[in-house]
Structures are given as structure tokens and as C-alpha cells.
Design a protein around this motif. Sequence first.
Motif, mmCIF file in Angstrom:
data_model
loop_
_atom_site.group_PDB
_atom_site.id
_atom_site.type_symbol
_atom_site.label_atom_id
_atom_site.label_comp_id
_atom_site.label_asym_id
_atom_site.label_seq_id
_atom_site.Cartn_x
_atom_site.Cartn_y
_atom_site.Cartn_z
ATOM 1 N N THR A 298 -9.192 -0.372 -3.312
ATOM 2 C CA THR A 298 -7.995 0.068 -4.461
ATOM 3 C C THR A 298 -6.865 -0.562 -4.136
ATOM 4 N N THR A 299 -6.890 -1.543 -2.914
ATOM 5 C CA THR A 299 -5.607 -2.534 -2.803
ATOM 6 C C THR A 299 -5.744 -3.841 -3.827
ATOM 7 N N ASP B 12 -0.348 6.355 -3.925
ATOM 8 C CA ASP B 12 -1.043 7.350 -4.839
ATOM 9 C C ASP B 12 -2.190 6.859 -5.384
ATOM 10 N N GLU B 13 -2.235 5.784 -5.490
ATOM 11 C CA GLU B 13 -3.406 4.848 -6.207
ATOM 12 C C GLU B 13 -4.338 4.302 -5.099
ATOM 13 N N ILE B 14 -3.541 3.655 -3.893
ATOM 14 C CA ILE B 14 -4.351 2.909 -3.189
ATOM 15 C C ILE B 14 -4.826 3.689 -1.949
ATOM 16 N N TYR C 280 -10.932 1.363 -12.171
ATOM 17 C CA TYR C 280 -10.738 1.702 -10.838
ATOM 18 C C TYR C 280 -11.840 1.976 -10.108
ATOM 19 N N TRP D 277 -7.718 -3.729 -6.426
ATOM 20 C CA TRP D 277 -7.722 -3.021 -7.879
ATOM 21 C C TRP D 277 -6.228 -3.248 -8.335
ATOM 22 N N LYS D 278 -5.142 -2.641 -7.178
ATOM 23 C CA LYS D 278 -4.204 -2.380 -7.746
ATOM 24 C C LYS D 278 -3.378 -3.808 -8.058
ATOM 25 N N GLN E 198 0.818 -1.013 -0.176
ATOM 26 C CA GLN E 198 -0.027 0.035 0.065
ATOM 27 C C GLN E 198 0.867 1.025 0.003
ATOM 28 N N TYR F 190 2.419 1.896 -3.619
ATOM 29 C CA TYR F 190 1.398 2.442 -4.535
ATOM 30 C C TYR F 190 0.371 3.429 -3.916
ATOM 31 N N ASP G 89 -4.681 -5.199 -11.261
ATOM 32 C CA ASP G 89 -3.971 -4.398 -12.402
ATOM 33 C C ASP G 89 -2.830 -4.608 -12.554
ATOM 34 N N PRO H 128 -6.374 8.616 -2.367
ATOM 35 C CA PRO H 128 -7.794 8.775 -2.926
ATOM 36 C C PRO H 128 -8.709 8.772 -1.654
#
Length: 128
Positions: free
Chosen positions: A97-98, A73-75, A113, A100-101, A68, A71, A104, A78
Motif C-alpha cells: 500500500t505504501t 487511511d489508504e496505507i 489498489y 501503491w500510494k 504512512q 496517508y 499513485d 486497511p
Amino acid sequence: EPAPEGIVLGASTVNQCPFIIDFMQVGWENDRWEVTKLQMFLSIVMGYDVAVTGEFDAATDAAVKQFQLNYSDEILVPWFEKGIVPHSDPTGFVYKTTRWKINDIVCPGSEEYPDFEGEDLDSNVDID
């Protein structure tokens, strides 16, 4: 000799995307196979020191938190920017978000997302 009809060599005919399906964290009754896949990802793909046991243990929690942070900025960010959580610290919670990443990285572009509709402060807390 050619391969028998219907067999694709070197490829699985089972769709592995999304790779991680469940939400999970320390202290939950997590699905062992989901935790096993998570641990394989953290160990093999990310290179973290995690044993593949199927148990969401302290080492798995620590590795998820490291992921986490890597990453964030993405996890993490937001959630904070939307005012859902009061910080952008790692939680160890494999949530929207975790998950999803991870998916991904394993299956690029396979999922949109996640949205944050209906989220509140209670849904993304560090419980250990």
C-alpha cells in the motif's frame, strides 16, 4: 531550427510508471536506485528532510513512517481492518500500500489498489 526527428522536447520517452517497483525497508539489501527514487520522492515531492544517498537509513525510515501516517487511511488502516496486523501504526516498510500510494501520487491511476490475498502478520512489521 526544428528539433531532430524522433526527439520529443521536454518529455522522456522512457515510461517512468510505476515509479517505485521494489519493496524495501531498513535492514534489507535494498536496490540503491529504488532507494534513491524513494528518497527523491520523499524529499522533493513530500518535502521531508531526507538526504538522497541510496541507503535506506534512519532518516529514510522516519520519512516513510511520516508518509504512512499522512496517508494512513489508504496505507495503514486497511491492514488493521482486515486483521492482518494488530495495529495501524506506521512501519517504515515500503510494501504494497505504501508503494501503491507513492506511485499513485507520481503517476495517478497507473496501478490498481493492491489486494491482500495471502497476507499474514509476519509480512508488515516494524523492524527497527
